[in-house]
Design a protein around this motif. Structure first.
Motif, mmCIF file in Angstrom:
data_model
loop_
_atom_site.group_PDB
_atom_site.id
_atom_site.type_symbol
_atom_site.label_atom_id
_atom_site.label_comp_id
_atom_site.label_asym_id
_atom_site.label_seq_id
_atom_site.Cartn_x
_atom_site.Cartn_y
_atom_site.Cartn_z
ATOM 1 N N LEU A 60 -11.866 -2.715 6.180
ATOM 2 C CA LEU A 60 -10.758 -3.027 7.083
ATOM 3 C C LEU A 60 -9.515 -2.206 6.757
ATOM 4 N N VAL A 61 -9.251 -2.002 5.465
ATOM 5 C CA VAL A 61 -8.123 -1.142 5.097
ATOM 6 C C VAL A 61 -8.331 0.250 5.673
ATOM 7 N N GLU A 62 -9.514 0.802 5.494
ATOM 8 C CA GLU A 62 -9.832 2.129 6.033
ATOM 9 C C GLU A 62 -9.619 2.165 7.541
ATOM 10 N N GLU A 63 -10.137 1.151 8.248
ATOM 11 C CA GLU A 63 -10.043 1.126 9.707
ATOM 12 C C GLU A 63 -8.589 1.015 10.166
ATOM 13 N N MET A 64 -7.828 0.139 9.531
ATOM 14 C CA MET A 64 -6.443 -0.067 9.960
ATOM 15 C C MET A 64 -5.588 1.172 9.760
ATOM 16 N N VAL A 65 -5.735 1.783 8.596
ATOM 17 C CA VAL A 65 -4.911 2.967 8.309
ATOM 18 C C VAL A 65 -5.321 4.131 9.210
ATOM 19 N N ARG A 66 -6.610 4.237 9.475
ATOM 20 C CA ARG A 66 -7.092 5.338 10.306
ATOM 21 C C ARG A 66 -6.756 5.135 11.784
ATOM 22 N N ASN A 67 -6.915 3.911 12.283
ATOM 23 C CA ASN A 67 -6.767 3.657 13.718
ATOM 24 C C ASN A 67 -5.397 3.143 14.107
ATOM 25 N N GLY A 68 -4.625 2.628 13.101
ATOM 26 C CA GLY A 68 -3.343 1.986 13.374
ATOM 27 C C GLY A 68 -2.365 2.857 14.146
ATOM 28 N N PRO A 69 -1.813 3.939 13.608
ATOM 29 C CA PRO A 69 -1.873 4.108 12.158
ATOM 30 C C PRO A 69 -0.801 3.242 11.495
ATOM 31 N N LEU A 70 -1.071 2.762 10.301
ATOM 32 C CA LEU A 70 -0.098 1.950 9.587
ATOM 33 C C LEU A 70 -0.236 2.202 8.093
ATOM 34 N N ARG A 71 0.787 1.813 7.335
ATOM 35 C CA ARG A 71 0.811 2.125 5.906
ATOM 36 C C ARG A 71 1.122 0.913 5.039
ATOM 37 N N HIS A 72 1.253 -0.260 5.679
ATOM 38 C CA HIS A 72 1.545 -1.482 4.936
ATOM 39 C C HIS A 72 0.629 -2.599 5.414
ATOM 40 N N ILE A 73 0.057 -3.323 4.442
ATOM 41 C CA ILE A 73 -0.840 -4.434 4.745
ATOM 42 C C ILE A 73 -0.380 -5.659 3.963
ATOM 43 N N VAL A 74 -0.279 -6.780 4.643
ATOM 44 C CA VAL A 74 -0.029 -8.062 3.999
ATOM 45 C C VAL A 74 -1.349 -8.825 4.020
ATOM 46 N N GLY A 75 -1.833 -9.210 2.861
ATOM 47 C CA GLY A 75 -3.100 -9.922 2.920
ATOM 48 C C GLY A 75 -3.839 -10.049 1.617
ATOM 49 N N GLY A 76 -5.031 -10.588 1.793
ATOM 50 C CA GLY A 76 -5.894 -10.907 0.668
ATOM 51 C C GLY A 76 -5.565 -12.277 0.118
ATOM 52 N N ILE A 77 -6.594 -13.026 -0.215
ATOM 53 C CA ILE A 77 -6.427 -14.325 -0.870
ATOM 54 C C ILE A 77 -6.917 -14.230 -2.310
ATOM 55 N N THR A 78 -8.162 -13.877 -2.486
ATOM 56 C CA THR A 78 -8.749 -13.837 -3.825
ATOM 57 C C THR A 78 -8.450 -12.513 -4.520
ATOM 58 N N SER A 79 -8.520 -12.530 -5.841
ATOM 59 C CA SER A 79 -8.407 -11.284 -6.598
ATOM 60 C C SER A 79 -9.588 -10.370 -6.295
ATOM 61 N N TRP A 80 -10.708 -10.960 -6.006
ATOM 62 C CA TRP A 80 -11.876 -10.199 -5.594
ATOM 63 C C TRP A 80 -11.517 -9.324 -4.387
ATOM 64 N N SER A 81 -10.891 -9.921 -3.386
ATOM 65 C CA SER A 81 -10.545 -9.156 -2.181
ATOM 66 C C SER A 81 -9.487 -8.104 -2.488
ATOM 67 N N ARG A 82 -8.508 -8.447 -3.315
ATOM 68 C CA ARG A 82 -7.461 -7.473 -3.661
ATOM 69 C C ARG A 82 -8.061 -6.266 -4.377
ATOM 70 N N LYS A 83 -8.916 -6.535 -5.348
ATOM 71 C CA LYS A 83 -9.525 -5.439 -6.099
ATOM 72 C C LYS A 83 -10.429 -4.589 -5.216
ATOM 73 N N ASP A 84 -11.047 -5.195 -4.205
ATOM 74 C CA ASP A 84 -11.861 -4.411 -3.273
ATOM 75 C C ASP A 84 -11.010 -3.531 -2.374
ATOM 76 N N MET A 85 -9.780 -3.971 -2.074
ATOM 77 C CA MET A 85 -8.915 -3.177 -1.206
ATOM 78 C C MET A 85 -8.248 -2.011 -1.921
ATOM 79 N N ILE A 86 -8.037 -2.135 -3.223
ATOM 80 C CA ILE A 86 -7.249 -1.138 -3.942
ATOM 81 C C ILE A 86 -7.803 0.284 -3.817
ATOM 82 N N PRO A 87 -9.117 0.523 -3.939
ATOM 83 C CA PRO A 87 -9.593 1.913 -3.794
ATOM 84 C C PRO A 87 -9.230 2.542 -2.452
ATOM 85 N N ALA A 88 -9.323 1.760 -1.372
ATOM 86 C CA ALA A 88 -8.966 2.297 -0.053
ATOM 87 C C ALA A 88 -7.465 2.505 0.050
#
Length: 372
Positions: A60-88
């Protein structure tokens, strides 16, 4: 109006942490409407629902930044989700505004940590409960990074204070089978349960524990992650549970409560997730206005290192650690609401790596001998 800015929202509205995701999204959407109504700038938001599937967060990070275009995301609940988003986030040069309390021990240039870390939630909670003469503690958590790390810190701090940790169990994320866990608790006889379960696992556990001991006498249950978003599902089983957070409904002023009731109904229970997501949008809008652009470093620099008056109270984002000074508040669940029993009169600076906390004493090595 000085400009129009695109932002992304990533919150799961299904899966094991649905209630927390919905609460956070509700807070973010209300803040966006409030910012837009003020007329100084306009925020256009797109929401992505990962449905609790870990692999979807990075996509979703990839899609939003590519299609948005946007550079800021508010989100994630678990640390699992945050750590998954960091590489993108790193690949795309985007910035995540993370609104949830977490277990600490992380610092990334592509994340702004707006939720409490252990010295702002778990340590004040432990400090409080040990004054009540606690002698035996049982630790229970969801089987992922939040549960592992919060219970590791809890164990160290309890042992340091002379409390005997008589057991520790983890349930798979979303698991509601609690029979073995309840049997272990009954056999060990703790007077304190540190609960780091989330979502349906926590609801099933609390309800089963209350059903097992309907007339009281259960151990004191404390948590660093229970909010008003859980109270409807827990019902009477929440009674007496102690939780700590940077915000509870009782903190909010009449105007903020009235706006919440007008938008979501008089029975809506706003939570710390709601309030922190709201504050994230407030800060992001302020950063856009002061920077005059959406460049992540410029926006972060525009808000870091100085005080901000928010719905959470007066806060400050550390420009180095990227974590936030917050006021810890301790509350007890009573009659379907949280009553605040301890409210710090000042914000506590973040210490995500617990570098200012004395280490737990080394345990004496067991006296072992070789036998044949």
């Amino acid at each position: 109006m000085t400009g129009v800015f695109q932002i992304g929202l990533i919150f799961s509205l299904s899966g094991p942490y649905t209630a927390l995701g919905q609460a956070s999204l509700d807070g973010a959407l209300m803040a966006i409407d409030d910012v837009n109504a003020a007329g100084k700038l306009r925020l256009n938001a797109v929401h992505g629902d990962p449905k609790g599937v870990p692999s979807r967060y990075e996509d979703l990070v990839e899609e939003m930044v590519r299609n948005g275009p946007l550079r800021h995301i508010v989100g994630g609940i678990t640390s699992w989700s945050r750590k998954d988003m960091i590489p993108a986030l790193e690949r795309k040069g985007a910035l995540l505004w993370y609104p949830c309390p977490y277990e600490g021990f992380e610092c990334n240039d592509h994340v702004v940590y707006l939720g409490a870390c252990p010295n702002q939630h778990l340590l004040p909670l432990i400090d409080h409960v040990v004054t009540r003469g606690i002698r035996k503690a049982f630790l229970v958590g969801s089987n992922y990074v939040w549960g592992w790390e919060t219970l590791r810190v809890a164990r160290e701090q309890l042992v340091k204070r002379g409390v005997d940790v008589v057991g520790e169990r983890h349930l798979p994320l979303g698991d509601t089978e609690c029979d073995r866990l309840l049997a272990d608790i009954a056999a060990s006889g703790p007077d304190l349960i540190v609960d780091s379960l989330i979502g349906p696992s926590n609801h099933a556990f609390m309800q089963a524990l209350a059903a097992e001991r309907p007339t009281g006498g259960r151990p004191l249950i404390v948590s660093a992650n229970q909010t008003e978003a859980d109270l409807a599902a827990l019902g009477p089983a929440a009674e007496g549970m102690m939780s700590i957070g940077a915000w509870f409904e009782a903190v909010s002023g009449e105007g903020f409560r009235a706006r919440i009731a007008e938008r979501y109904g008089p029975d809506y229970r706003a939570s710390c997730n709601f309030a922190t997501a709201y504050a994230a949008i407030q800060l992001l809008a302020e950063g856009f206005a002061n920077a005059g652009c959406d460049d992540p470093q410029a926006v972060f620099s525009a808000v870091a290192g100085r005080s901000h008056e928010t719905v959470l109270g007066e806060i400050e984002i550390n420009s180095v650690s990227r974590h936030t000074s917050l006021v810890p508040r301790l509350a007890v669940a009573e009659g379907g609401r949280f009553r605040i029993i301890v409210d710090q009169d000042h914000a506590i600076a973040p210490d995500p790596y617990l570098t200012n906390v004395a280490p737990a004493p080394a345990r004496r090595a067991p006296n072992l001998r070789i036998v044949s």
